[in-house]
Design a protein around this motif. Sequence first.
Motif, short mmCIF file in Angstrom:
data_model
loop_
_atom_site.label_atom_id
_atom_site.label_comp_id
_atom_site.label_asym_id
_atom_site.label_seq_id
_atom_site.Cartn_x
_atom_site.Cartn_y
_atom_site.Cartn_z
N THR A 125 17.45 42.39 13.74
CA THR A 125 16.29 42.08 14.58
C THR A 125 15.56 43.39 14.86
O THR A 125 16.17 44.40 15.21
N PHE A 126 14.24 43.34 14.71
CA PHE A 126 13.42 44.56 14.77
C PHE A 126 12.28 44.34 15.76
O PHE A 126 11.58 43.33 15.72
N SER B 9 18.01 45.56 -0.78
CA SER B 9 17.08 44.49 -1.14
C SER B 9 17.04 43.44 -0.03
O SER B 9 17.80 43.49 0.94
N GLY B 10 16.15 42.47 -0.22
CA GLY B 10 16.05 41.39 0.75
C GLY B 10 17.25 40.48 0.78
O GLY B 10 17.44 39.72 1.74
N ASP B 11 18.09 40.52 -0.27
CA ASP B 11 19.31 39.73 -0.28
C ASP B 11 20.42 40.37 0.55
O ASP B 11 21.40 39.72 0.89
N GLU B 12 20.26 41.65 0.86
CA GLU B 12 21.27 42.37 1.63
C GLU B 12 20.89 42.53 3.10
O GLU B 12 21.74 42.43 3.98
N ILE B 13 19.62 42.80 3.35
CA ILE B 13 19.14 42.98 4.73
C ILE B 13 17.94 42.09 4.96
O ILE B 13 16.98 42.10 4.18
N GLU B 14 17.98 41.32 6.03
CA GLU B 14 16.86 40.48 6.45
C GLU B 14 16.33 40.98 7.78
O GLU B 14 17.06 41.07 8.77
N LEU B 15 15.04 41.31 7.79
CA LEU B 15 14.40 41.78 9.02
C LEU B 15 13.82 40.60 9.78
O LEU B 15 13.10 39.77 9.21
N ILE B 16 14.13 40.54 11.06
CA ILE B 16 13.62 39.47 11.94
C ILE B 16 12.83 40.14 13.06
O ILE B 16 13.38 40.94 13.83
#
Length: 424
Positions: A64-65, A184-191
Amino acid sequence: MNRSGLFSVLLFIFDVVYNNVTASSSCNDVGSKSTMLRLKRHLLCEYDSEVRPVQNNNNMTRVTFRMVPHFLHFNNEEELFELHTWIAMAWHDSHLTWDPEQYDNIKWIPVSGYQIWVPDILIHNERIGESSLGHSQAKGWVEKQGMVQWLTAAKYTTYCFADNTWWPYNTMNCTIQVGSWSHSGDEIELISLQNASFEIESKDVEWDLLKMYVTKWEGRYKYNFGSTAKMLSYHFILRRHWGIIRIAYISPTIVLMVMTLTALWLEPKSFERMVIVNLNFICHLLCIQDIHWEVPKSGFNVPKLIIFYESSFAIASFALILTSILRHLQDLTTEPPTWISIGTTTILRSRIGQILLLSILDPAVTAKIEIDADDNTDLVQSNNKKSPWRYVIVLVGWFAFLSVLLAYIVLLSTCFPTYYTVIP
């Protein structure tokens, strides 16, 4: 194998086992230390800050950002947007969990940036070398379930996407695009946890922040063509503050317009008119030169204020040339051509022509027109003591004044920028 070889092998095995046991005991043998120290040694003893903290490498880390802007500034010379902000992040670290009952009911501990894994969330559209992010000097808090709370200061510098249509009241979309640099987006998801409403403590004196919003962006991952990169784009919509602009750029346009109309109103033979038209021409040149250095070199759409100045400069040139021609006609003693005399007489005998004559001729001629308008058949040739071109000059002067007035009305309605022409 002889005895010397066997002894060397045994010595090597003993050394490896001894070093492992010594390292393990030195890392965890803190029974005489404080509870907090024992807990941190327990959590960080074999912790690798380079490894993403998941049990299975296929698991995704959700971060979460939140961005809390503190100060913004736009450099007009270099056309750079600079943002000073606080960055708050939170994620789950499966390697940092413990039972509080075993450690005097400690439910959270502070950690430094170099001790644990921190997601490398960086700006991707920066001015190279201008942005900074203090991860290694920042502090964080780890809760017993492994949830990490992170807060750090950051400075982002980037270019802006400017719409110069209504310059100097132009708007700019300054975008800060952040995402993981090595995952990549498969490893880290920014919310994003950005609030809809916010207040900036310190603002730029020249620019007003109209609004800020967040969008998501996806693209090809730079290190692996089979993966995607997922980022957050923070858009800052800026508009130039009205107070400075009104004095520097808007007020001169009104002054120049009034000077042009005043010059056309005066008698062509007057010394004042010749002074005003020449001064008006020079002032237009100076204003255009000043705007040339102030107009942004980037962005899209030609500023309408440039079109206004260009058209006004053409009108000022027309007024200067017309004044010179009319002054020359007043010195002529020859009669005007027949077609000019007939056309001028026809116009002056009309209702509009009589209204013009009532305001520009001497009382004797005005009284004569009011008594009998049909007797003005030779109006152009009358009063030859002054100038046979006098009425032609008067008529041309009125047409020029009304035409320029109409042109300025059109320019004001289509090209004149105001603070309210730019809709956020």
